[in-house]
Motif scaffolding. Structure first.
Motif, PDB file in Angstrom:
ATOM      1  N   VAL A  57       0.847  -1.191   0.000  1.00  0.00           N
ATOM      2  CA  VAL A  57       0.000   0.000   0.000  1.00  0.00           C
ATOM      3  C   VAL A  57       0.885   1.243   0.000  1.00  0.00           C
ATOM      4  O   VAL A  57       1.656   1.467   0.934  1.00  0.00           O
ATOM      5  CB  VAL A  57      -0.937   0.015   1.225  1.00  0.00           C
ATOM      6  N   LEU A  58       0.772   2.037  -1.060  1.00  0.00           N
ATOM      7  CA  LEU A  58       1.503   3.301  -1.178  1.00  0.00           C
ATOM      8  C   LEU A  58       0.518   4.374  -1.609  1.00  0.00           C
ATOM      9  O   LEU A  58      -0.187   4.209  -2.616  1.00  0.00           O
ATOM     10  CB  LEU A  58       2.632   3.197  -2.211  1.00  0.00           C
ATOM     11  N   ALA A  59       0.465   5.466  -0.864  1.00  0.00           N
ATOM     12  CA  ALA A  59      -0.465   6.549  -1.194  1.00  0.00           C
ATOM     13  C   ALA A  59      -0.152   7.133  -2.572  1.00  0.00           C
ATOM     14  O   ALA A  59       0.983   7.043  -3.064  1.00  0.00           O
ATOM     15  CB  ALA A  59      -0.387   7.635  -0.125  1.00  0.00           C
ATOM     16  N   THR A  60      -1.151   7.728  -3.176  1.00  0.00           N
ATOM     17  CA  THR A  60      -0.982   8.370  -4.481  1.00  0.00           C
ATOM     18  C   THR A  60       0.150   9.395  -4.418  1.00  0.00           C
ATOM     19  O   THR A  60       0.192  10.228  -3.503  1.00  0.00           O
ATOM     20  CB  THR A  60      -2.292   9.060  -4.903  1.00  0.00           C
ATOM     21  N   GLY A  61       1.061   9.323  -5.363  1.00  0.00           N
ATOM     22  CA  GLY A  61       2.187  10.248  -5.403  1.00  0.00           C
ATOM     23  C   GLY A  61       3.473   9.686  -4.828  1.00  0.00           C
ATOM     24  O   GLY A  61       4.531  10.321  -4.932  1.00  0.00           O
ATOM     25  N   ILE A 152       3.264 -11.887 -11.113  1.00  0.00           N
ATOM     26  CA  ILE A 152       2.172 -11.071 -11.630  1.00  0.00           C
ATOM     27  C   ILE A 152       2.034  -9.855 -10.733  1.00  0.00           C
ATOM     28  O   ILE A 152       1.910  -9.974  -9.510  1.00  0.00           O
ATOM     29  CB  ILE A 152       0.842 -11.841 -11.668  1.00  0.00           C
ATOM     30  N   VAL A 153       2.063  -8.657 -11.339  1.00  0.00           N
ATOM     31  CA  VAL A 153       1.871  -7.407 -10.608  1.00  0.00           C
ATOM     32  C   VAL A 153       0.449  -6.915 -10.873  1.00  0.00           C
ATOM     33  O   VAL A 153       0.075  -6.679 -12.022  1.00  0.00           O
ATOM     34  CB  VAL A 153       2.890  -6.337 -11.030  1.00  0.00           C
ATOM     35  N   GLU A 156      -3.340  -1.048  -9.183  1.00  0.00           N
ATOM     36  CA  GLU A 156      -4.650  -0.654  -8.651  1.00  0.00           C
ATOM     37  C   GLU A 156      -5.349  -1.903  -8.100  1.00  0.00           C
ATOM     38  O   GLU A 156      -6.464  -2.258  -8.490  1.00  0.00           O
ATOM     39  CB  GLU A 156      -5.495   0.022  -9.729  1.00  0.00           C
ATOM     40  N   ALA A 157      -4.675  -2.556  -7.180  1.00  0.00           N
ATOM     41  CA  ALA A 157      -5.056  -3.907  -6.753  1.00  0.00           C
ATOM     42  C   ALA A 157      -6.374  -3.967  -5.995  1.00  0.00           C
ATOM     43  O   ALA A 157      -6.881  -5.066  -5.737  1.00  0.00           O
ATOM     44  CB  ALA A 157      -3.944  -4.502  -5.887  1.00  0.00           C
ATOM     45  N   HIS A 158      -6.959  -2.824  -5.645  1.00  0.00           N
ATOM     46  CA  HIS A 158      -8.270  -2.882  -4.997  1.00  0.00           C
ATOM     47  C   HIS A 158      -9.322  -3.463  -5.945  1.00  0.00           C
ATOM     48  O   HIS A 158     -10.382  -3.901  -5.510  1.00  0.00           O
ATOM     49  CB  HIS A 158      -8.693  -1.498  -4.508  1.00  0.00           C
ATOM     50  N   HIS A 159      -8.999  -3.494  -7.257  1.00  0.00           N
ATOM     51  CA  HIS A 159      -9.905  -4.128  -8.212  1.00  0.00           C
ATOM     52  C   HIS A 159      -9.791  -5.651  -8.194  1.00  0.00           C
ATOM     53  O   HIS A 159     -10.625  -6.342  -8.790  1.00  0.00           O
ATOM     54  CB  HIS A 159      -9.609  -3.639  -9.634  1.00  0.00           C
ATOM     55  N   SER A 160      -8.764  -6.188  -7.545  1.00  0.00           N
ATOM     56  CA  SER A 160      -8.478  -7.618  -7.656  1.00  0.00           C
ATOM     57  C   SER A 160      -9.507  -8.505  -6.969  1.00  0.00           C
ATOM     58  O   SER A 160      -9.483  -9.723  -7.135  1.00  0.00           O
ATOM     59  CB  SER A 160      -7.081  -7.926  -7.093  1.00  0.00           C
ATOM     60  N   ILE A 184      -0.550  -4.045  -5.627  1.00  0.00           N
ATOM     61  CA  ILE A 184      -0.100  -2.719  -5.209  1.00  0.00           C
ATOM     62  C   ILE A 184      -1.217  -1.708  -5.433  1.00  0.00           C
ATOM     63  O   ILE A 184      -1.852  -1.684  -6.491  1.00  0.00           O
ATOM     64  CB  ILE A 184       1.200  -2.333  -5.960  1.00  0.00           C
ATOM     65  N   THR A 185      -1.496  -0.899  -4.417  1.00  0.00           N
ATOM     66  CA  THR A 185      -2.611   0.032  -4.485  1.00  0.00           C
ATOM     67  C   THR A 185      -2.412   1.155  -3.470  1.00  0.00           C
ATOM     68  O   THR A 185      -1.646   1.014  -2.516  1.00  0.00           O
ATOM     69  CB  THR A 185      -3.944  -0.685  -4.200  1.00  0.00           C
TER      70      THR A 185
END
Length: 268
Positions: A57-61, A152-153, A156-160, A184-185
């Motif tokens: 988890v990494l914040a936007t930016g 596999i990467v 926007e993994a919240h879609h997974s 990663i998201t």
């Protein structure tokens, strides 16, 4: 239950499958990573010693694409190719650009009319990184050999948590039990409360907005209200409690931003 019933004997221990460990390559890519990005990359490789699918988890930016590009750079060739999956054209292009620049390679794209698995690549050697849209991958994945891929990467993994992403992971995992995954998201919490634990087994690294601001990597938040005349969301459909992107774009198109000033005030 007695101790004898629950203990392993020597034969059983020898028969147990040894866990597949990926040893990262040493060296630097074309872009210089920030300290927390180096920490995130190291945390992923360390987590893969005990788990197959890890969440980051990494914040936007904070540079999610650069982190995944460095993981690709350090991923050993004998551990299999890297499949980078995203759901939007912009993310596909960004992943190809950043990972290609950082690794000094040319990632292939599998999306719509673009075919990463061309006859020329079979003759000249396949790229280390294949970037694909989830929409295309769900239609073509059975044309791919899971044993070719080691990682596999999920961008926007919240879609997974969606069925299409889960089916894709199940296909590759069934065909290659040693395959690893990085989810990663910036936003691991979904509005529909579906869990990412259907794929991810643990979170290897997390850095949110507050921490990014406190450490000087993100600017402070400044709130500003903007009035947009004629903006109507009533016709926008919802998908997983989010507004449909196409409907939202149509609603925004032609709407007029207002700064609260009259025409006479602007002329002055």
């Amino acid at each position: 239950v007695s101790d004898a019933d629950t203990s392993f004997n020597g034969t059983e221990i020898e028969a147990m499958e040894e866990r597949y460990i990926v040893a990262p390559l040493e060296g630097d890519g074309m872009m210089r990573l920030r300290p927390y990005q180096v920490e995130a990359v190291d945390a992923a490789f360390e987590a893969w010693r005990d788990y197959d699918a890890v969440l980051m988890v990494l914040a936007t930016g904070l540079g999610k694409t650069i982190v995944s590009a460095d993981i690709a750079m350090r991923w050993p060739a004998n551990a299999g190719r890297i499949l980078f999956v995203a759901h939007m054209r912009e993310l596909i292009d960004q992943a190809q650009d950043k990972s290609g620049l950082h690794t000094d390679t040319t990632p292939a794209i599998e999306m719509g009319a673009q075919r990463g698995e061309t006859e020329a690549e079979h003759l000249l050697g396949k790229s280390k990184i294949l970037v694909a849209s989830i929409q295309t991958l769900t239609r073509r994945m059975k044309q791919m050999d899971p044993m070719e891929f080691g990682l596999i990467v999920f961008d926007e993994a919240h879609h997974s948590a969606a069925d299409s992403w889960r089916r894709m992971w199940e296909y590759f995992k069934a065909g290659n039990p040693n395959i690893k995954a990085l989810l990663i998201t910036a936003t691991p919490y979904r509005g529909d409360n579906l869990s990412l634990r259907g794929i991810a087994e643990t979170c290897c690294f997390e850095m949110g907005i507050r921490e990014g601001i406190d450490e000087g990597w993100l600017v402070s938040i400044v709130q500003k209200y903007i009035v947009v005349d004629g903006l109507d969301f009533s016709k926008c459909r919802t998908v997983a409690k989010d507004l449909n992107e196409g409907d939202l774009e149509e609603a925004m198109f032609g709407a007029v931003e207002s700064d609260g000033m009259t025409d006479d005030q602007r002329r002055e």
